[in-house]
Design a protein around this motif. Structure first.
Motif, mmCIF file in Angstrom:
data_model
loop_
_atom_site.group_PDB
_atom_site.id
_atom_site.type_symbol
_atom_site.label_atom_id
_atom_site.label_comp_id
_atom_site.label_asym_id
_atom_site.label_seq_id
_atom_site.Cartn_x
_atom_site.Cartn_y
_atom_site.Cartn_z
ATOM 1 N N ASN A 242 131.220 59.418 1.453
ATOM 2 C CA ASN A 242 132.548 59.492 2.069
ATOM 3 C C ASN A 242 133.655 59.752 1.062
ATOM 4 O OD1 ASN A 242 131.762 59.060 4.785
ATOM 5 N ND2 ASN A 242 131.403 56.910 4.263
ATOM 6 N N SER A 243 133.290 60.343 -0.067
ATOM 7 C CA SER A 243 134.318 60.648 -1.063
ATOM 8 C C SER A 243 133.834 61.820 -1.904
ATOM 9 C CB SER A 243 134.531 59.424 -1.959
ATOM 10 O OG SER A 243 135.277 59.815 -3.091
ATOM 11 N N GLU A 244 134.787 62.612 -2.408
ATOM 12 C CA GLU A 244 134.372 63.764 -3.221
ATOM 13 C C GLU A 244 134.095 63.395 -4.664
ATOM 14 O OE1 GLU A 244 137.349 66.741 -2.675
ATOM 15 O OE2 GLU A 244 136.502 67.393 -0.750
ATOM 16 N N ASN A 245 134.489 62.225 -5.096
ATOM 17 C CA ASN A 245 134.232 61.887 -6.492
ATOM 18 C C ASN A 245 133.321 60.681 -6.688
ATOM 19 O OD1 ASN A 245 135.933 59.836 -5.884
ATOM 20 N ND2 ASN A 245 137.642 60.537 -7.163
ATOM 21 N N VAL A 246 132.579 60.398 -5.645
ATOM 22 C CA VAL A 246 131.616 59.291 -5.737
ATOM 23 C C VAL A 246 130.226 59.810 -5.370
ATOM 24 C CG1 VAL A 246 130.978 57.018 -4.840
ATOM 25 C CG2 VAL A 246 133.390 57.605 -5.104
ATOM 26 N N VAL A 247 129.223 59.490 -6.188
ATOM 27 C CA VAL A 247 127.869 59.905 -5.808
ATOM 28 C C VAL A 247 127.272 58.843 -4.897
ATOM 29 C CG1 VAL A 247 127.513 61.206 -7.948
ATOM 30 C CG2 VAL A 247 126.663 58.873 -7.792
ATOM 31 N N PRO A 248 126.502 59.299 -3.901
ATOM 32 C CA PRO A 248 125.972 58.343 -2.923
ATOM 33 C C PRO A 248 124.771 57.557 -3.456
ATOM 34 C CG PRO A 248 125.292 60.561 -2.368
ATOM 35 C CD PRO A 248 126.126 60.685 -3.593
ATOM 36 N N ASP A 249 124.665 56.331 -3.013
ATOM 37 C CA ASP A 249 123.553 55.503 -3.504
ATOM 38 C C ASP A 249 122.331 55.592 -2.591
ATOM 39 O OD1 ASP A 249 124.565 54.177 -1.348
ATOM 40 O OD2 ASP A 249 124.498 52.184 -2.252
ATOM 41 N N GLU A 250 122.484 56.306 -1.473
ATOM 42 C CA GLU A 250 121.355 56.317 -0.538
ATOM 43 C C GLU A 250 121.209 57.687 0.118
ATOM 44 O OE1 GLU A 250 121.110 52.687 1.903
ATOM 45 O OE2 GLU A 250 120.324 53.991 3.492
ATOM 46 N N LEU A 251 119.987 58.091 0.328
ATOM 47 C CA LEU A 251 119.714 59.342 1.041
ATOM 48 C C LEU A 251 118.639 59.040 2.074
ATOM 49 C CD1 LEU A 251 119.191 62.877 -0.364
ATOM 50 C CD2 LEU A 251 117.383 61.874 1.008
ATOM 51 N N SER A 252 118.850 59.533 3.279
ATOM 52 C CA SER A 252 117.782 59.334 4.263
ATOM 53 C C SER A 252 117.319 60.687 4.769
ATOM 54 C CB SER A 252 118.258 58.452 5.415
ATOM 55 O OG SER A 252 119.344 59.048 6.044
ATOM 56 N N MET A 253 116.064 60.790 5.025
ATOM 57 C CA MET A 253 115.530 62.056 5.520
ATOM 58 C C MET A 253 114.352 61.837 6.459
ATOM 59 S SD MET A 253 113.604 63.523 2.161
ATOM 60 C CE MET A 253 112.765 64.811 3.048
#
Ligand SMILES: [Zn+2]
Length: 376
Positions: A242-253
């Motif tokens: 939810n931000s352009e300068n933060v990397v996400p801690d989770e990915l779901s697929m």
């Protein structure tokens, strides 16, 4: 043609809007027809699903299997005629379920009526297994009936499933197996952080990419004479901080694997988890098997069915295992040889689903020929 018994019956069934898993009385019509020619009928109703197991005679059992439920009609205004009006125009019958598979049910019932009339003392047993839960979650339908039959030590030797297997003319393709289907819901965990400080986080998207690359390029097997190779498709990927300068801690697929009998579920799971480990991914994974593969080796049933197609429709059938899963996956558990033979699948699940009246009659004659060969 409107007055042909097969057309009357098909129209009657189509005019009932039995959206899966509801039956709304279709099976009562079928049960009454079968009862009046000497079948014993068992209703096995579970939750919203209606099922019938009907049989006549003793001995080796030939079962005709099918479903009375249909998929929703979609946008009604796109239909040439209202989807549940069963309108006939130029010898074509329109309506939801015309092909998948009320038309085939009508063909089976008419074939059984003619067969019983001509052979009231047939040697082997003829039966019907009809459900209203094929198009939805398929838990309370054929699967439950087969479990019930196995617990009663019932047997099915041969089964014709009336799914629309044909592509251009009736019987050009018959299915003697289907691939299995397994779906994985995978979550990859990293550490969130500011994009400017790569040492302080663990980007869940970056972690996943090499794994994905490895996964989609893997050759699980090369299939065999009857099955194409196992194939994987990624169907969903989601990751967002939810931000352009933060990397996400989770990915779901989510990914789905259609597998041949050359490989089993444990081998698939083992391989995926092995490469997750190799790329040092922290993860959680949930697997869902929606169907095991089944296969009927060419033998008595495939020979009988191809001969019947040749006899009635003067063409040579080809055996195929393509397409999605079907209720054959459950029927195979009782040890039956199974072949799928039905109408032309071009308009199934579409608006303006339609069947040529002539095709109904051809299919019915083929079913009757199979009865002649296996029951007397
Ligand atoms: Zn169907």
């Amino acid at each position: 043609m409107k007055n042909f018994p097969i057309v009357k019956l098909a129209r009657k069934l189509i005019s009932i809007p039995s959206i899966s898993p509801l039956d709304l009385g279709c099976q009562e019509i079928i049960a009454n027809r079968l009862r009046s020619i000497g079948f014993t009928i068992k209703h096995i109703n579970i939750n919203n699903t209606s099922n019938i197991w009907a049989f006549r005679g003793k001995g080796k059992t030939l079962t005709f299997a099918g479903h009375t439920d249909v998929v929703p009609a979609g946008k009604k205004k796109l239909w040439k005629f209202p989807p549940f009006d069963a309108v006939i125009e130029k010898n074509i019958l329109f309506g939801r379920g015309a092909i998948d598979m009320k038309g085939a049910l009508a063909a089976m019932i008419i074939a059984a009526e003619k067969f019983v009339y001509l052979n009231p003392n047939h040697k082997n047993r003829i039966s019907f297994l009809i459900t209203s839960d094929e198009e939805s979650n398929a838990i309370d339908g054929t699967k439950a009936v087969i479990e019930n039959l196995i617990s009663q030590k019932e047997k099915i030797d041969y089964c014709i499933l009336g799914e629309p297997s044909s592509t251009k003319v009736i019987g050009d393709f018959i299915k003697n197996g289907r691939r299995g289907s397994i779906t994985a819901h995978l979550k990859v965990f990293g550490i969130q952080g500011h994009v400017a400080y790569p040492k302080s986080f663990d980007n869940s998207i970056h972690k996943t990419i090499p794994f994905l690359f490895r996964l989609i390029n893997h050759e699980f097997d090369t299939g065999n004479n009857f099955f194409p190779s196992t194939s994987i498709q990624i169907v969903k990927i989601r990751s967002d901080s939810n931000s352009e300068n933060v990397v996400p801690d989770e990915l779901s697929m989510v990914f789905n694997i259609r597998f041949s009998p050359v490989i089993n579920v444990n081998e698939i799971k083992h391989f995926v988890e092995k490469i997750l480990f190799k790329y040092r991914i922290k993860y959680s994974i949930k697997w869902k098997v929606s169907g095991y593969p089944f296969f009927t080796s060419p033998g008595v049933l495939t020979k009988t069915v191809t001969e019947a197609v040749q006899f009635v429709n003067k063409i040579k059938s080809r055996l195929s295992t393509s397409g999605g899963t079907s209720d054959g996956r459950f029927i195979s558990l009782i040890g039956a040889e199974i072949v799928e033979l039905g109408l032309i699948n071009k308009t199934i699940h579409q608006v303006n689903e339609q069947v040529k009246i002539e095709d109904l009659s051809i299919l019915s004659q083929i079913y009757q020929r199979i009865m002649d060969k296996l029951l007397i």
